[in-house]
Design an enzyme around this catalytic site. Structure first.
Site, PDB file in Angstrom:
ATOM      1  N   CYS A 179      -3.035   0.683   6.913  1.00  0.00           N
ATOM      2  CA  CYS A 179      -3.057  -0.182   8.127  1.00  0.00           C
ATOM      3  C   CYS A 179      -3.502   0.527   9.355  1.00  0.00           C
ATOM      4  O   CYS A 179      -4.575  -0.225  10.188  1.00  0.00           O
ATOM      5  CB  CYS A 179      -1.670  -0.696   8.358  1.00  0.00           C
ATOM      6  SG  CYS A 179      -0.715   0.806   8.314  1.00  0.00           S
ATOM      7  N   GLU A 202       5.470  -4.361  11.800  1.00  0.00           N
ATOM      8  CA  GLU A 202       4.232  -3.435  11.546  1.00  0.00           C
ATOM      9  C   GLU A 202       3.197  -4.162  11.167  1.00  0.00           C
ATOM     10  O   GLU A 202       3.182  -4.432   9.581  1.00  0.00           O
ATOM     11  CB  GLU A 202       4.757  -2.249  10.645  1.00  0.00           C
ATOM     12  CG  GLU A 202       5.838  -1.647  11.317  1.00  0.00           C
ATOM     13  CD  GLU A 202       5.596  -0.657  12.518  1.00  0.00           C
ATOM     14  OE1 GLU A 202       4.216  -0.422  12.982  1.00  0.00           O
ATOM     15  OE2 GLU A 202       6.401  -0.095  13.163  1.00  0.00           O
ATOM     16  N   SER A 229       0.618  -8.580   7.172  1.00  0.00           N
ATOM     17  CA  SER A 229      -0.606  -8.680   7.851  1.00  0.00           C
ATOM     18  C   SER A 229      -0.132  -9.517   9.008  1.00  0.00           C
ATOM     19  O   SER A 229       0.984 -10.003   9.124  1.00  0.00           O
ATOM     20  CB  SER A 229      -1.540  -9.664   6.941  1.00  0.00           C
ATOM     21  OG  SER A 229      -0.863 -10.617   6.751  1.00  0.00           O
ATOM     22  N   ASN A 279       0.866  -1.164   0.103  1.00  0.00           N
ATOM     23  CA  ASN A 279      -0.006  -0.079  -0.120  1.00  0.00           C
ATOM     24  C   ASN A 279       0.927   1.350  -0.059  1.00  0.00           C
ATOM     25  O   ASN A 279       0.437   2.260  -0.563  1.00  0.00           O
ATOM     26  CB  ASN A 279      -1.027   0.011   1.018  1.00  0.00           C
ATOM     27  CG  ASN A 279      -0.530  -0.186   2.495  1.00  0.00           C
ATOM     28  OD1 ASN A 279       0.850  -0.501   2.618  1.00  0.00           O
ATOM     29  ND2 ASN A 279      -0.975   0.228   3.490  1.00  0.00           N
ATOM     30  N   GLU A 339       8.760   2.074  14.197  1.00  0.00           N
ATOM     31  CA  GLU A 339       9.388   2.743  13.219  1.00  0.00           C
ATOM     32  C   GLU A 339       9.328   4.221  13.506  1.00  0.00           C
ATOM     33  O   GLU A 339       8.695   4.676  14.517  1.00  0.00           O
ATOM     34  CB  GLU A 339       8.855   2.531  11.913  1.00  0.00           C
ATOM     35  CG  GLU A 339       8.980   1.096  11.813  1.00  0.00           C
ATOM     36  CD  GLU A 339       8.825   0.382  10.088  1.00  0.00           C
ATOM     37  OE1 GLU A 339       7.421   0.904   9.763  1.00  0.00           O
ATOM     38  OE2 GLU A 339       9.581  -0.183   9.672  1.00  0.00           O
TER      39      GLU A 339
HETATM   40  P1  NDP Z   1       1.282  -9.691   3.558  1.00  0.00           P
HETATM   41  O1  NDP Z   1       1.175 -10.076   4.836  1.00  0.00           O
HETATM   42  O2  NDP Z   1       0.429 -10.683   2.596  1.00  0.00           O
HETATM   43  O3  NDP Z   1       2.225  -9.695   2.765  1.00  0.00           O
HETATM   44  C1  NDP Z   1       3.364  -8.502   3.453  1.00  0.00           C
HETATM   45  C2  NDP Z   1       4.896  -8.935   2.651  1.00  0.00           C
HETATM   46  O4  NDP Z   1       5.273 -10.344   3.539  1.00  0.00           O
HETATM   47  C3  NDP Z   1       4.755  -9.066   1.331  1.00  0.00           C
HETATM   48  O5  NDP Z   1       6.051  -8.588   0.550  1.00  0.00           O
HETATM   49  C4  NDP Z   1       4.715 -10.891   1.228  1.00  0.00           C
HETATM   50  O6  NDP Z   1       5.007 -11.317  -0.063  1.00  0.00           O
HETATM   51  C5  NDP Z   1       5.581 -11.070   2.268  1.00  0.00           C
HETATM   52  N1  NDP Z   1       5.374 -12.515   2.828  1.00  0.00           N
HETATM   53  C6  NDP Z   1       4.187 -13.178   2.751  1.00  0.00           C
HETATM   54  N2  NDP Z   1       4.377 -14.494   3.222  1.00  0.00           N
HETATM   55  C7  NDP Z   1       5.775 -14.409   3.742  1.00  0.00           C
HETATM   56  C8  NDP Z   1       6.461 -15.530   4.645  1.00  0.00           C
HETATM   57  N3  NDP Z   1       6.008 -16.599   5.025  1.00  0.00           N
HETATM   58  N4  NDP Z   1       7.737 -15.030   4.925  1.00  0.00           N
HETATM   59  C9  NDP Z   1       8.173 -13.855   4.665  1.00  0.00           C
HETATM   60  N5  NDP Z   1       7.464 -12.890   3.753  1.00  0.00           N
HETATM   61  C10 NDP Z   1       6.208 -13.118   3.477  1.00  0.00           C
HETATM   62  O7  NDP Z   1       0.576  -8.163   3.755  1.00  0.00           O
HETATM   63  P2  NDP Z   1      -0.082  -7.297   2.377  1.00  0.00           P
HETATM   64  O8  NDP Z   1       1.285  -6.923   1.323  1.00  0.00           O
HETATM   65  O9  NDP Z   1      -1.362  -7.882   1.873  1.00  0.00           O
HETATM   66  O10 NDP Z   1      -0.416  -5.803   3.055  1.00  0.00           O
HETATM   67  C11 NDP Z   1      -1.498  -5.782   3.695  1.00  0.00           C
HETATM   68  C12 NDP Z   1      -1.359  -5.867   5.219  1.00  0.00           C
HETATM   69  O11 NDP Z   1      -0.269  -5.157   5.853  1.00  0.00           O
HETATM   70  C13 NDP Z   1      -2.586  -5.581   6.088  1.00  0.00           C
HETATM   71  O12 NDP Z   1      -2.795  -6.281   6.970  1.00  0.00           O
HETATM   72  C14 NDP Z   1      -2.095  -4.229   6.650  1.00  0.00           C
HETATM   73  O13 NDP Z   1      -2.671  -3.901   8.034  1.00  0.00           O
HETATM   74  C15 NDP Z   1      -0.565  -4.285   6.834  1.00  0.00           C
HETATM   75  N6  NDP Z   1      -0.009  -2.957   6.929  1.00  0.00           N
HETATM   76  C16 NDP Z   1       0.521  -2.559   7.897  1.00  0.00           C
HETATM   77  C17 NDP Z   1       1.293  -1.441   8.072  1.00  0.00           C
HETATM   78  C18 NDP Z   1       1.946  -0.952   9.333  1.00  0.00           C
HETATM   79  O14 NDP Z   1       2.858  -0.232   9.380  1.00  0.00           O
HETATM   80  N7  NDP Z   1       1.429  -1.505  10.508  1.00  0.00           N
HETATM   81  C19 NDP Z   1       1.342  -0.546   6.841  1.00  0.00           C
HETATM   82  C20 NDP Z   1       0.767  -1.085   5.771  1.00  0.00           C
HETATM   83  C21 NDP Z   1       0.201  -2.378   5.695  1.00  0.00           C
HETATM   84  P3  NDP Z   1       4.164 -11.078  -1.314  1.00  0.00           P
HETATM   85  O15 NDP Z   1       2.777 -10.460  -0.897  1.00  0.00           O
HETATM   86  O16 NDP Z   1       4.596 -10.546  -2.475  1.00  0.00           O
HETATM   87  O17 NDP Z   1       3.889 -12.465  -1.800  1.00  0.00           O
END
Ligand code: NDP
Length: 491
Positions: free
Chosen positions: A287, A253, A232, A156, A465
């Site tokens: 988020c 995060e 997530s 995002n 952060e």
């Molecule tokens: P995901 O948790 O699906 O993915 C986050 C990242 O982790 C992606 O790069 C993903 O790869 C990678 N990933 C997935 N599985 C693994 C694993 N087993 N080991 C290591 N890395 C992995 O989140 P989204 O990208 O869908 O983002 C949305 C989520 O992020 C929401 O829940 C939102 O609330 C949260 N978020 C939190 C923020 C904060 O600062 N607290 C800010 C922005 C978002 P890929 O997807 O490329 O396969």
């Protein structure tokens, strides 16, 4: 490739240059408004991941010995270049994410530059402690880097997430290997170019593309000392479990379902603005969004009426059009998730006051545009009140008494953010201290200046952060005891 093009020179950035390995699976970055590819990249093969990690490890020790003010000077230069390239980065960010250009021009690279600037200055000013003990001994502390950091990003806020991890990592003498979300691979590569141009030695900021498996490979690597993830809650749990096997440092995060409480005495227009900013920015894909909006009895009618007026006036359209206020969902899959929650809200008996429909935008017929939705008449245990939706869906909840709303606001596994609108500052502070959340606002929502720590309580995260708080999460302290007298031994 048709239409818009944001093709990078190569898929990965390692050792200060673009690197390609066509053995990696191809994936596309699609412009969410049209579904057309804007770039094609290859997922990192094992060889690419190992090359990036080795490059980081090899560059890190000399960087650790570089004086803080010299490290800081490079980050300050990076901030300057990011500001110069702002409009170009905003365009790529819009193509990659579908966020309105009127957002990306003012938030994404700007936030990245702010971070580089803040940590650039901080790097020059870090000192350590002197601890007097007695006339013949004293101690001091050294602040040392952790080593190699693996950064993993969500889709995002791609360049913001990358720089929020890169700036403190580099300021404190670490090297970084960053994996962007596979949906938004592009601007982390631009950040890597910027860092090289700013004078960052080769190997200290590397980017590898790929899906979760590439992220998992980074997390389990013995070369990595710390993992920092934005994503997530389920991914956070997996990353932490994997990092635990070798006891790596972890910053998480994660997601949220944050409460926003509007008291009767709140300024009406500001409270409505706060609720809009807490729900509909970036098409609701934020988020920290305050998606549970608790409204006190006395202001409910006026608040709801004004909220609907201003929500229905939000202009959806092609994100590249400067007049567009809200773009599409990032992907068909995300749109289906949001549509599923809207349907669930209706079947569970909530009232849809406005929005929640798919809208066709001329010239962007393939884009997944969802009009901003407001639900009311909700029970606290409704699915859409409990689960993170990550889309433009606001839940209005009613309350009468302060004590009651605090308990209900805290009744969630998440704890990322919370907000309160009231003119009574004594009440504002009283309520905020009782809310279980890491990042909170009084009479505003979703503003995240770099000087203020950002992060979650409960299942929304670990670590912080931004601000000086980040220093503790990207470095470690060495205590040095110094003896100037004789050693006292009973043997
Ligand atoms: P995901 O948790 O699906 O993915 C986050 C990242 O982790 C992606 O790069 C993903 O790869 C990678 N990933 C997935 N599985 C693994 C694993 N087993 N080991 C290591 N890395 C992995 O989140 P989204 O990208 O869908 O983002 C949305 C989520 O992020 C929401 O829940 C939102 O609330 C949260 N978020 C939190 C923020 C904060 O600062 N607290 C800010 C922005 C978002 P890929 O997807 O490329 O396969």
């Amino acid at each position: 490739m048709t239409g818009e093009n944001a093709q990078p020179k190569a898929s990965h950035y390692i050792g200060g240059q673009y690197v390609e390995d066509t053995d990696g699976k191809v994936f596309e970055s699609l412009y969410p408004a049209t579904g057309q590819p804007v770039a094609r990249v290859h997922s990192a093969t094992d060889a690419i991941v190992e090359k990036a990690l080795a490059s980081a490890r090899d560059a890190q020790s000399a960087w650790a010995e570089t004086p803080g003010f010299e490290r800081g000077r490079i980050l300050l230069k990076a901030a300057e270049i990011l500001r110069k390239r702002n409009d170009e980065i905003a365009r790529v960010e819009t193509l990659d994410t579908g966020k309105a250009i009127q957002e990306t021009l003012y938030v994404d690279a700007v936030s990245a530059a702010d971070n580089m600037e803040y940590f650039g200055h901080l790097a020059a000013t870090l000192t350590s402690e002197h601890i007097p003990l007695n006339p013949t001994s004293f101690a001091y502390t050294l602040r040392e880097p952790l080593g190699v950091v693996a950064g993993i990003g969500a889709w995002n806020y791609p360049i913001q997430v990358a720089s929020w991890k890169a700036a403190p990592s580099l300021a404190l003498g670490n090297a970084l290997v960053f994996k962007p979300s596979e949906m938004t691979p592009l601007t982390a590569l631009i950040l890597a170019e910027v860092m090289t141009e700013a004078g960052l030695p080769d190997g200290l900021f590397n980017v590898v593309q790929g899906m979760g498996d590439v992220g998992a490979q980074l997390v389990s690597s013995p070369i990595v000392d710390k993992v920092t993830l934005t994503g997530s809650v389920p991914t956070g749990a997996k990353v932490m479990a994997s990092a635990a096997e070798s006891l790596k440092h972890v910053t998480l995060e994660l997601g949220g379902k944050s409460p926003l409480i509007i008291f009767d005495d709140a300024d009406l227009e500001n409270a409505v603005s706060g609720a809009l900013m807490a729900n509909f920015y970036s098409s609701g894909q934020v988020c920290s969004n305050g998606t549970r909006v608790f409204v006190q009895d006395g202001i409910r009618e006026a608040f709801t009426q004004r909220l609907i007026e201003r929500t229905t006036a939000i202009k959806l359209g092609d994100p590249l059009d400067p007049d567009t206020q809200m773009g599409p969902m990032i992907s068909k899959r995300q749109a289906e998730i949001v549509a599923g929650y809207i349907a669930k809200g209706l079947t569970e008996g909530a009232t849809l006051l406005t929005g929640g429909e798919r809208q066709t935008v001329s010239g962007c017929e393939a884009g997944e545009f969802i009009t901003p939705a407001i639900f009311s008449a909700l029970r606290d245990d409704a699915t859409i009140v409990r689960e993170e939706i990550f889309g433009p869906v606001m839940c209005l909840l009613e309350f009468s008494a302060e004590e009651d709303v605090i308990a209900r606001a805290n009744d969630t596994e998440f704890g990322l953010a919370a907000g309160v609108f009231t003119r009574d500052l004594a009440r504002a502070h009283r309520v905020i201290t009782k809310l279980q959340a890491g990042t909170t606002w009084i009479n505003n929502f979703n503003v995240t200046p770099v000087g203020v720590p950002f992060g979650g309580h409960k299942r929304s995260g670990i670590g912080r952060e931004n601000a000086e708080a980040a220093v503790a999460y990207y470095s470690q302290i060495k205590s040095v005891y110094v003896e100037m007298g004789d050693v006292d031994a009973p043997y």
